[in-house]
Design a protein around this motif. Structure first.
Motif, PDB file in Angstrom:
ATOM      1  N   ALA A  36      37.507  27.125  27.121  1.00 16.28           N
ATOM      2  CA  ALA A  36      38.589  28.047  27.508  1.00 16.28           C
ATOM      3  C   ALA A  36      38.049  29.449  27.747  1.00 16.28           C
ATOM      4  N   ALA A  37      37.100  29.872  26.890  1.00 18.49           N
ATOM      5  CA  ALA A  37      36.505  31.204  27.062  1.00 18.49           C
ATOM      6  C   ALA A  37      35.713  31.279  28.364  1.00 18.49           C
ATOM      7  N   MET A  38      34.952  30.224  28.687  1.00 18.62           N
ATOM      8  CA  MET A  38      34.185  30.201  29.927  1.00 18.62           C
ATOM      9  C   MET A  38      35.110  30.238  31.140  1.00 18.62           C
ATOM     10  N   ASN A  39      36.199  29.484  31.081  1.00 19.84           N
ATOM     11  CA  ASN A  39      37.156  29.489  32.194  1.00 19.84           C
ATOM     12  C   ASN A  39      37.806  30.858  32.357  1.00 19.84           C
ATOM     13  N   SER A  40      38.111  31.506  31.237  1.00 18.18           N
ATOM     14  CA  SER A  40      38.683  32.856  31.313  1.00 18.18           C
ATOM     15  C   SER A  40      37.701  33.821  31.945  1.00 18.18           C
ATOM     16  N   LEU A  41      36.415  33.666  31.600  1.00 20.99           N
ATOM     17  CA  LEU A  41      35.384  34.538  32.160  1.00 20.99           C
ATOM     18  C   LEU A  41      35.290  34.357  33.672  1.00 20.99           C
ATOM     19  N   LYS A  42      35.415  33.117  34.135  1.00 17.39           N
ATOM     20  CA  LYS A  42      35.367  32.849  35.574  1.00 17.39           C
ATOM     21  C   LYS A  42      36.623  33.342  36.267  1.00 17.39           C
ATOM     22  N   ASN A  43      37.767  33.211  35.603  1.00 17.93           N
ATOM     23  CA  ASN A  43      39.032  33.564  36.238  1.00 17.93           C
ATOM     24  C   ASN A  43      39.217  35.057  36.422  1.00 17.93           C
ATOM     25  N   THR A  54      37.303  37.154  37.938  1.00 18.43           N
ATOM     26  CA  THR A  54      36.989  37.515  39.323  1.00 18.43           C
ATOM     27  C   THR A  54      37.403  36.445  40.321  1.00 18.43           C
ATOM     28  N   ALA A  55      37.677  35.211  39.845  1.00 16.73           N
ATOM     29  CA  ALA A  55      37.986  34.116  40.774  1.00 16.73           C
ATOM     30  C   ALA A  55      39.255  34.401  41.579  1.00 16.73           C
ATOM     31  N   ARG A  56      40.288  34.931  40.914  1.00 12.73           N
ATOM     32  CA  ARG A  56      41.540  35.202  41.607  1.00 12.73           C
ATOM     33  C   ARG A  56      41.334  36.241  42.704  1.00 12.73           C
ATOM     34  N   ASN A  73      38.466  37.061  44.230  1.00 13.44           N
ATOM     35  CA  ASN A  73      37.593  36.533  45.278  1.00 13.44           C
ATOM     36  C   ASN A  73      38.362  35.621  46.226  1.00 13.44           C
ATOM     37  N   LYS A  74      39.271  34.803  45.677  1.00 10.56           N
ATOM     38  CA  LYS A  74      40.073  33.919  46.531  1.00 10.56           C
ATOM     39  C   LYS A  74      40.989  34.723  47.432  1.00 10.56           C
ATOM     40  N   GLN A  75      41.662  35.738  46.871  1.00 16.49           N
ATOM     41  CA  GLN A  75      42.566  36.555  47.674  1.00 16.49           C
ATOM     42  C   GLN A  75      41.807  37.364  48.727  1.00 16.49           C
ATOM     43  N   ARG A  76      40.604  37.794  48.384  1.00 19.57           N
ATOM     44  CA  ARG A  76      39.785  38.531  49.350  1.00 19.57           C
ATOM     45  C   ARG A  76      39.412  37.633  50.521  1.00 19.57           C
ATOM     46  N   TRP A  77      39.056  36.380  50.217  1.00 20.51           N
ATOM     47  CA  TRP A  77      38.715  35.437  51.272  1.00 20.51           C
ATOM     48  C   TRP A  77      39.920  35.162  52.151  1.00 20.51           C
ATOM     49  N   ARG A 130      41.425  47.929  39.770  1.00 15.85           N
ATOM     50  CA  ARG A 130      42.784  47.989  39.216  1.00 15.85           C
ATOM     51  C   ARG A 130      43.214  46.638  38.649  1.00 15.85           C
ATOM     52  N   LEU A 131      42.764  45.548  39.258  1.00 18.93           N
ATOM     53  CA  LEU A 131      43.118  44.224  38.759  1.00 18.93           C
ATOM     54  C   LEU A 131      42.515  43.954  37.390  1.00 18.93           C
ATOM     55  N   ARG A 132      41.407  44.641  37.065  1.00 14.32           N
ATOM     56  CA  ARG A 132      40.770  44.457  35.763  1.00 14.32           C
ATOM     57  C   ARG A 132      41.478  45.239  34.664  1.00 14.32           C
ATOM     58  N   GLN A 133      42.359  46.145  35.059  1.00  9.35           N
ATOM     59  CA  GLN A 133      43.095  46.938  34.080  1.00  9.35           C
ATOM     60  C   GLN A 133      44.450  46.291  33.793  1.00  9.35           C
ATOM     61  N   VAL A 134      44.964  46.562  32.622  1.00  7.81           N
ATOM     62  CA  VAL A 134      46.279  46.049  32.246  1.00  7.81           C
ATOM     63  C   VAL A 134      47.336  47.035  32.725  1.00  7.81           C
ATOM     64  N   SER A 135      48.205  46.573  33.612  1.00  4.78           N
ATOM     65  CA  SER A 135      49.273  47.435  34.114  1.00  4.78           C
ATOM     66  C   SER A 135      50.471  47.395  33.175  1.00  4.78           C
ATOM     67  N   LEU A 136      51.352  48.371  33.337  1.00  6.26           N
ATOM     68  CA  LEU A 136      52.491  48.518  32.428  1.00  6.26           C
ATOM     69  C   LEU A 136      53.414  47.298  32.482  1.00  6.26           C
ATOM     70  N   HIS A 137      53.661  46.756  33.662  1.00  4.58           N
ATOM     71  CA  HIS A 137      54.610  45.639  33.782  1.00  4.58           C
ATOM     72  C   HIS A 137      54.049  44.323  33.242  1.00  4.58           C
ATOM     73  N   GLU A 138      52.729  44.254  33.007  1.00  6.70           N
ATOM     74  CA  GLU A 138      52.136  43.029  32.477  1.00  6.70           C
ATOM     75  C   GLU A 138      52.300  42.907  30.962  1.00  6.70           C
ATOM     76  N   VAL A 139      52.610  43.992  30.289  1.00  6.09           N
ATOM     77  CA  VAL A 139      52.738  43.985  28.831  1.00  6.09           C
ATOM     78  C   VAL A 139      54.171  43.616  28.475  1.00  6.09           C
ATOM     79  N   GLU A 140      54.403  42.334  28.228  1.00  2.35           N
ATOM     80  CA  GLU A 140      55.762  41.848  27.988  1.00  2.35           C
ATOM     81  C   GLU A 140      56.360  42.404  26.699  1.00  2.35           C
TER      82      GLU A 140
END
Length: 292
Positions: A121-128, A130-132, A134-138, A168-178
């Motif tokens: 799970a930690a490895m998948n989180s590490l990949k995810n 930048t994965a999101r 990179n996919k959107q950039r492509w 900015r995607l690496r930072q936690v935005s205000l609306h993400e903090v439920e």
């Protein structure tokens, strides 16, 4: 509990998702080593017990006269092979050793599967992380090319995405903090106030407003503020546009060009925190162009 509190403080100090994930992976591996240490000590203790009519694994492998480091590493190696898909030539030689080996194998199935799932799970989180992006950039580049957008504009868009959007995607935005949305309204407004007051109180009016009427200042921070992110060369406003907002420069520099009476352009570098203060007091039409 103290160890848990220390790890939490360490997370808060580094304040990095990468660090939290890597720390989790190392913590899981350290857990395997600690469990293996105690199981190895138990295994060696069982091996040194004399069972009449039976050999022990210690005697079978002639470890009685070996130095303690070899004895410890052999025991540790055996315990690691019981918790992981490893193997070695040490085998139980009597009934107590066989019973311990069976119990350790059962324990190993539980511990190993649990820890491996945590590491996965930690490895998948590490990949995810930048994965999101990179996919959107492509997808973005594919869309722009399919629509025959010029190479120069595609380059500008991707540079903006890499330099502005990705951080900015690496930072936690205000609306993400439920949990913030579950706070009482007054407490939530206090949080937002402290998020922004240090930026807007460079203006004497807002500094005085905070002192004289904290509630109004809370409403200003909660309702009237909006973040604008620009990359180098982006236009904030242009000549002739009606002004609707005052701007506070949090970081970077702005370049203002104003049309003179003789139809020449005067350029001015603005490094201060305030832009377009006049819109607070009167209707205003922009007299020049502002770029990052």
């Amino acid at each position: 509990r103290k160890l848990h509190e220390a790890l939490v403080l360490l997370d808060e100090y580094f304040n990095s998702e990468y660090f939290s994930i890597i720390k989790s992976m190392f913590f899981n591996m350290a857990t395997i080593l600690v469990i293996s240490h105690f199981l190895g000590c138990l295994w060696f203790t069982i091996g040194t017990m004399g069972i009449p009519g039976w050999l022990s694994w210690v005697k079978q492998h002639r470890l009685e006269d070996r130095d303690w480091a070899w004895q410890y590493l052999t025991s540790l190696h055996w315990s690691l092979t019981q918790l992981t898909p490893g193997s070695m030539d040490v085998q139980p030689q009597n009934i107590p050793e066989r019973a311990v080996a069976v119990m350790v194998l059962v324990l190993g199935m539980i511990v190993f599967s649990s820890i491996v799932s945590s590491i996965t799970a930690a490895m998948n989180s590490l990949k995810n992380i930048t994965a999101r992006y990179n996919k959107q950039r492509w997808v973005l580049r594919r869309f722009l090319r399919e629509k025959s957008i010029s190479t120069e504009l595609i380059t500008r868009v991707t540079i903006y995405a890499d330099n502005i959007i990705k951080p900015r995607l690496r930072q936690v935005s205000l609306h993400e903090v439920e949990l913030l949305n579950l706070l009482p309204r007054s407490l939530y407004m206090d949080v937002v106030l402290e998020l922004y007051d240090q930026d807007i109180e460079v203006h004497p009016f807002f500094r005085a407003l905070h002192v004289q009427n904290r509630v109004v200042m809370q409403k200003v921070c909660n309702v009237s503020l909006q973040q604008v992110v620009l990359s180098e060369g982006d236009v904030l406003f242009s000549l002739g546009e009606t002004a609707h907002s005052m701007y506070f420069v949090k970081s970077g520099e702005m370049r203002y060009t104003r049309l003179q009476d003789d139809h020449t352009w005067e350029r001015e570098e603005l490094t201060g925190p305030l832009v377009l203060e006049a819109v607070l007091w009167t209707s205003w039409v922009h007299q020049g162009n502002m770029r990052a």
